[in-house]
Design a protein around this motif. Structure first.
Motif, short mmCIF file in Angstrom:
data_model
loop_
_atom_site.label_atom_id
_atom_site.label_comp_id
_atom_site.label_asym_id
_atom_site.label_seq_id
_atom_site.Cartn_x
_atom_site.Cartn_y
_atom_site.Cartn_z
N GLU A 136 0.83 -1.21 0.00
CA GLU A 136 0.00 0.00 0.00
C GLU A 136 0.86 1.26 0.00
N LYS A 137 1.98 1.22 0.72
CA LYS A 137 2.88 2.37 0.74
C LYS A 137 3.47 2.61 -0.64
N LEU A 138 3.88 1.54 -1.32
CA LEU A 138 4.41 1.68 -2.67
C LEU A 138 3.36 2.23 -3.63
N GLN A 139 2.11 1.77 -3.48
CA GLN A 139 1.03 2.28 -4.32
C GLN A 139 0.80 3.77 -4.05
N LEU A 140 0.87 4.16 -2.79
CA LEU A 140 0.71 5.56 -2.43
C LEU A 140 1.85 6.39 -3.00
N MET A 141 3.08 5.89 -2.89
CA MET A 141 4.23 6.61 -3.45
C MET A 141 4.09 6.76 -4.96
N ASP A 142 3.64 5.71 -5.61
CA ASP A 142 3.45 5.76 -7.06
C ASP A 142 2.40 6.80 -7.43
N ALA A 143 1.30 6.83 -6.68
CA ALA A 143 0.24 7.79 -6.95
C ALA A 143 0.74 9.22 -6.71
N LEU A 144 1.50 9.42 -5.64
CA LEU A 144 2.05 10.75 -5.36
C LEU A 144 3.02 11.18 -6.46
N TRP A 145 3.88 10.26 -6.87
CA TRP A 145 4.84 10.58 -7.93
C TRP A 145 4.10 10.95 -9.22
N GLU A 146 3.10 10.18 -9.58
CA GLU A 146 2.35 10.44 -10.81
C GLU A 146 1.65 11.79 -10.73
N ASP A 147 1.07 12.11 -9.58
CA ASP A 147 0.41 13.40 -9.40
C ASP A 147 1.41 14.54 -9.53
N MET A 148 2.57 14.39 -8.89
CA MET A 148 3.59 15.44 -8.98
C MET A 148 4.11 15.57 -10.41
N ARG A 149 4.28 14.45 -11.08
CA ARG A 149 4.77 14.48 -12.45
C ARG A 149 3.81 15.24 -13.35
N GLN A 150 2.53 15.03 -13.15
CA GLN A 150 1.53 15.68 -13.98
C GLN A 150 1.41 17.17 -13.68
N LYS A 151 1.64 17.55 -12.44
CA LYS A 151 1.41 18.94 -12.03
C LYS A 151 2.68 19.79 -11.96
N MET A 153 13.02 -0.72 -2.43
CA MET A 153 12.72 0.32 -1.46
C MET A 153 13.01 -0.24 -0.07
N LEU A 154 13.56 0.58 0.79
CA LEU A 154 13.86 0.16 2.14
C LEU A 154 12.91 0.84 3.11
N ASP A 155 12.54 0.11 4.14
CA ASP A 155 11.70 0.64 5.19
C ASP A 155 12.50 1.67 5.98
N TRP A 156 11.95 2.86 6.18
CA TRP A 156 12.68 3.93 6.84
C TRP A 156 13.13 3.54 8.24
N ASP A 157 12.30 2.82 8.99
CA ASP A 157 12.70 2.40 10.34
C ASP A 157 13.91 1.48 10.28
N ALA A 158 13.97 0.59 9.30
CA ALA A 158 15.13 -0.30 9.15
C ALA A 158 16.37 0.50 8.80
N VAL A 159 16.22 1.50 7.95
CA VAL A 159 17.35 2.35 7.59
C VAL A 159 17.87 3.09 8.82
N LYS A 160 16.96 3.70 9.58
CA LYS A 160 17.36 4.43 10.78
C LYS A 160 18.09 3.50 11.75
N ASP A 161 17.57 2.28 11.92
CA ASP A 161 18.20 1.32 12.84
C ASP A 161 19.59 0.90 12.39
N SER A 162 19.84 0.93 11.09
CA SER A 162 21.13 0.48 10.57
C SER A 162 22.20 1.57 10.59
N ILE A 163 21.80 2.81 10.77
CA ILE A 163 22.76 3.91 10.77
C ILE A 163 23.68 3.79 11.99
#
Length: 68
Positions: free
Chosen positions: A13-28, A56-66
């Protein structure tokens, strides 16, 4: 939608949301609003995700690996 609501979404669902946001930004997006080299970098990285070459990496996993 706020961060708490987003955090409850599944990865798919997060990937679908990101895709929708990217498409909206691309169009506008106004061409002058973003530097073309930045847009090209984002397009290149997104193509790698779509092809399966990158993931794509989960942000919490990225933060934990820093700092490890």
């Amino acid at each position: 939608m706020n961060l708490a609501e987003v955090s409850k979404l599944s990865g798919r669902e997060k990937l679908q949301l990101m895709d929708a946001l990217w498409e909206d930004m691309r169009q506008k997006a106004d061409a002058d609003e973003f530097r073309e080299d930045h847009l090209e970098l984002v397009r290149h990285r997104w193509a790698k995700v779509e092809s399966g070459e990158s993931k794509m990496l989960d942000w919490d996993a990225v933060k934990d690996s820093i700092g490890r």
